[in-house]
Design an enzyme around this catalytic site. Structure first.
Site, PDB file in Angstrom:
ATOM      1  N   ARG A  53     -46.278 -15.524  88.378  1.00 40.48           N
ATOM      2  CA  ARG A  53     -45.179 -15.887  87.472  1.00 40.48           C
ATOM      3  C   ARG A  53     -44.009 -16.417  88.286  1.00 40.48           C
ATOM      4  NH1 ARG A  53     -43.428 -11.689  82.840  1.00 40.48           N
ATOM      5  NH2 ARG A  53     -45.473 -12.442  82.170  1.00 40.48           N
ATOM      6  N   LYS A  89     -50.777  -8.943  90.801  1.00 42.46           N
ATOM      7  CA  LYS A  89     -49.892  -9.931  90.195  1.00 42.46           C
ATOM      8  C   LYS A  89     -48.933 -10.417  91.271  1.00 42.46           C
ATOM      9  CE  LYS A  89     -49.314 -11.448  85.857  1.00 42.46           C
ATOM     10  NZ  LYS A  89     -50.380 -11.738  84.883  1.00 42.46           N
ATOM     11  N   GLY A 194     -50.971 -19.187  69.764  1.00 41.08           N
ATOM     12  CA  GLY A 194     -50.537 -18.987  68.390  1.00 41.08           C
ATOM     13  C   GLY A 194     -50.947 -20.127  67.476  1.00 41.08           C
ATOM     14  N   ALA A 274     -49.324 -11.686  72.713  1.00 43.66           N
ATOM     15  CA  ALA A 274     -48.177 -11.542  73.613  1.00 43.66           C
ATOM     16  C   ALA A 274     -48.396 -10.361  74.559  1.00 43.66           C
ATOM     17  CB  ALA A 274     -46.903 -11.337  72.808  1.00 43.66           C
TER      18      ALA A 274
END
Length: 379
Positions: A53, A89, A194, A274
């Site tokens: 990220r 991560k 979505g 999410a």
């Protein structure tokens, strides 16, 4: 002496923060403005796997907090998805709109390569497949790159497909029939996942309530609804929690289920893609008290993980979609176990993950001379 004591206290606090993790690596390269943290939580099941990220964290402690939380979540997601990888991560500190460069990601690739296969990574919020094309010039421990570079491509496809299976399992549990038609859904967020879910539901003639910060996305889904002869009602972002629907489908930001929003919900279940939807552990209990079934996000949205894990064995879309079907049974089993034991679905999911970790711990420590097929992947 007092200053030394204060310094030692800070050092102890840092080690306490990372005590549940196997390894935390701080990556610093001033020449490319790279400031990154790689967190390896648990490699019981195999090498750590998790995205990278990029976000403009206001300070290093916030970046560390985020990467520790995200990497721990990846351990649970890998265990629940039955992939032979552990949890890891990475975060890069910086504005993805201003601070990126090919040199930065090549530098990051070198840090990943220095771990010699303990950590595989790819895209996450703020990073793109193209970023990791640059990183892959410095390391082979990359996944989730474009198909033209030998990767598996867009992970939103299996993520959305896994969501459909989770919705079906929820309907099966609630209504004893996994038919998605004839239900009302409140979708929060019309990004890639979505939108795919909304399109699938529209083809079934369902009634949708939608919200998104991007007005164009709402206009686009309304046009698709007209073509399908279905109904889409756009609502304000604050009102999505209050609509009278069967299932709430959060597909945007995390932390949206909390002490303020849960009392507003007028649904029978929450099933969304999410990440980290619960603001705190207490919120799972709040949902249970209101008799709202909650499908744990790390199980529901595992389709993307299944694809990037599978990519390391050689990209195969058909195999990924077959593996993604397991989400249906996983969600259904968790609902049943939670009701049987009178516990939250999060507790039931965590028990499932812990059993998987304990079972595999013994198998993975059983010595064999040759490498086992489950870890015969790209290096």
């Amino acid at each position: 002496m007092k200053q030394l004591e204060q310094f030692n206290a800070k050092e102890v606090d840092m080690f306490q923060k990372i005590s549940s993790h196997e390894q935390v690596i701080f990556c610093n390269d001033p020449s490319t403005n790279l400031q990154a943290i790689i967190a390896i939580h648990n490699t019981t099941l195999g090498p750590a796997l998790g995205g990278t990220r990029m976000y403009p964290y206001t300070d290093v402690s916030k970046a560390l907090e985020d990467v520790l939380r995200l990497s721990e979540g990846m351990t649970a997601k890998c265990a629940a998805s039955d992939v032979d990888f552990g949890g890891g991560k990475a975060v890069i500190i910086g504005d993805p709109q201003k601070d990126k460069s090919p040199a930065m990601f090549r530098s990051f690739g070198q840090f990943v390569n220095s771990l010699n296969g303990r950590f595989y990574t790819g895209t996450d919020m703020g990073t793109t497949m193209d970023d990791f094309v640059h990183a892959s010039k410095e390391t082979n421990f990359i996944n989730g790159i474009p198909e033209e570079f030998g990767g598996s491509g867009d992970t939103s496809i299996p993520t959305a497909q896994g969501m459909i299976y989770a919705l079906k399992a929820t309907c099966q549990f609630l209504y004893r029939n996994d038919d998605l038609s004839g239900k009302r859904y409140a979708i929060q967020g019309l990004g890639k996942v979505g939108t795919r879910i909304a399109e699938h539901l529209l083809q079934l003639g369902t009634e949708l309530y939608v919200t998104d910060i991007n007005e164009k996305r709402i206009d686009d889904i309304k046009e698709k609804a007209k073509v399908a002869g279905a109904s889409v009602i756009a609502v304000d972002s604050r009102d999505i929690y209050t609509v009278d629907a069967d299932i709430f489908v959060p597909c945007a930001m995390g932390g949206i289920l909390n002490e303020r929003t849960i009392p507003q919900l007028n649904v029978k279940a929450v099933v969304g893609s999410a990440n980290n939807q619960l603001a705190s552990k207490l919120d799972a209990e709040r949902l249970r008290e209101r008799e709202i079934m909650y499908a744990p996000d790390f199980i529901v949205n595992a389709g993307g993980l299944i694809q990037v894990a599978d990519e390391l064995y050689g990209s195969n879309k058909e195999r990924v979609l077959v593996k993604t079907k397991s989400i249906y049974n996983s969600v259904l089993d968790i609902y049943k176990q939670a009701r049987l034991e009178n516990i939250t679905t999060i507790e039931a999911a965590n028990k499932k993950c812990q059993r998987q970790l304990q079972e595999q711990h013994k198998r993975n420590n059983f010595y064999v001379r040759n490498q086992r097929p489950k870890w015969d992947f790209k290096r």
